[in-house]
Design an enzyme around this catalytic site. Structure first.
Site, short mmCIF file in Angstrom:
data_model
loop_
_atom_site.label_atom_id
_atom_site.label_comp_id
_atom_site.label_asym_id
_atom_site.label_seq_id
_atom_site.Cartn_x
_atom_site.Cartn_y
_atom_site.Cartn_z
CB SER A 114 -0.91 0.00 1.24
OG SER A 114 -1.82 -1.07 1.18
CE LYS A 189 -5.48 -1.39 0.88
NZ LYS A 189 -4.30 -2.22 1.06
CE LYS A 257 1.47 1.67 4.41
NZ LYS A 257 1.95 0.43 3.76
#
Length: 316
Positions: A114, A189, A257
């Site tokens: 990611s 994502k 994150k």
């Protein structure tokens, strides 16, 4: 005419000849079960991880190990990475004994980490210098999806390159789609993480309100789950909240994150994202109170702290 036995042998030889050969770097919560599912599908997988015990587990299940990432990359149809940060991905690609030092031209380089769209494009440019197509292919489904082989792959890059290695995607997931050019998978994502994390916070708010008003949160969950409020997030995270189960499937750290990547990308595109910004503040608050490694169902603990209530079912 060939006998049935010889025909079977011919099919077996063809299967061996066409068996997909994959290198895979990163055997964490997601990576190891992803590899295990490829092995179950008959894919030839060579792995690398800093933790030798994880490599040993994969080898015991039929996988292979290599002396270095450079060796791992040689002679493969595809090399996958799933690592904590883009900086680590780029280091694994470019270091002296890294992927690009050993990869053959034409090998598909796939990053399932990611990261931001800009970082994916940087990886694409690095791979292009070795004449290798690059796919950014982050996943959704969490640890359970990785174990069950039901991940959803969101892919950016060349559709023909993805088609070439579709057996790998289909072994690890229940869906894969090329959304657009490089970076599109990473953008998708980020959009996924907005929906998931905001939804979890909404579930947490709702259950805190219900608990404060004297309703059992489990019964509230059961009452609303089949209505419009029903969702995969509700089904997965509400029980963890009212059962006080914050063992991580997806940690707050990882999601912080991701939401930070969301906010940085939104800043670059000058897109205001109010709810995502609030989620980020909740995550930072939980980091300061020592909950950063909890499952993101643990967002409920933020609301509990400011509301003076503990979400917990009375049912056994």
């Amino acid at each position: 005419f060939p006998t049935r036995r010889s025909a079977d042998l011919i099919l077996l030889v063809k299967e061996v000849i066409t068996m997909l050969k994959v290198g895979f770097v990163g055997l964490g919560i997601m990576g190891k079960p992803m590899v295990m599912n490829m092995l179950k599908a008959g894919i030839d997988v060579t792995v690398s991880d800093l933790k030798q015990e994880l490599v040993d587990e994969v080898v015991a299940a039929g996988g292979k190990s290599a002396a270095s990432v450079k060796e791992l990359a040689k002679g493969k149809d595809a090399v996958f990475t799933i690592l904590p940060t883009a900086a680590i991905v780029q280091d694994v690609l470019t270091k002296e004994d890294g992927i690009l030092a050993g990869v053959d031209a034409g090998t598909v380089v796939v990053d399932c980490s990611s990261v931001s769209p800009i970082e994916s494009k940087q990886c694409r440019d690095l791979a292009a210098a070795k004449n290798c197509p690059f796919l950014d292919a982050p996943v959704s489904g969490g640890e359970e999806g990785a174990i069950n082989g039901t991940l959803a792959f969101m892919i950016g890059g060349d559709e023909k390159a993805a088609e070439k290695i579709k057996d790998a995607f289909e072994a690890m997931g229940s869906s894969w789609i090329v959304v657009g050019p490089t970076g599109s998978g990473s953008v998708t994502k980020l959009a996924n993480q907005i929906m998931v994390n905001v939804n979890i916070c909404a579930v947490a708010e709702a259950l805190v309100l219900a608990q404060k008003a004297g309703a059992d949160p489990k019964k509230v969950f059961e009452a609303v789950r089949c209505g419009l409020a029903g969702s995969t997030v509700l089904e997965t995270k509400a029980p963890k909240m009212f059962n006080r189960d914050f063992k991580a499937g997806g940690t707050i750290k990882v999601n912080l994150k991701d939401i930070t990547n969301v906010m940085n990308t939104a800043r670059d595109l000058q897109v205001p994202l109010f709810l995502s910004g609030i989620v980020q503040q909740i995550q930072l608050s939980l980091k300061q109170s020592g909950h950063i490694m909890d499952d993101h169902a643990g967002y409920v603990q933020f609301y509990e702290q400011i509301s003076g209530v503990t979400v917990k079912t009375e049912e056994k």
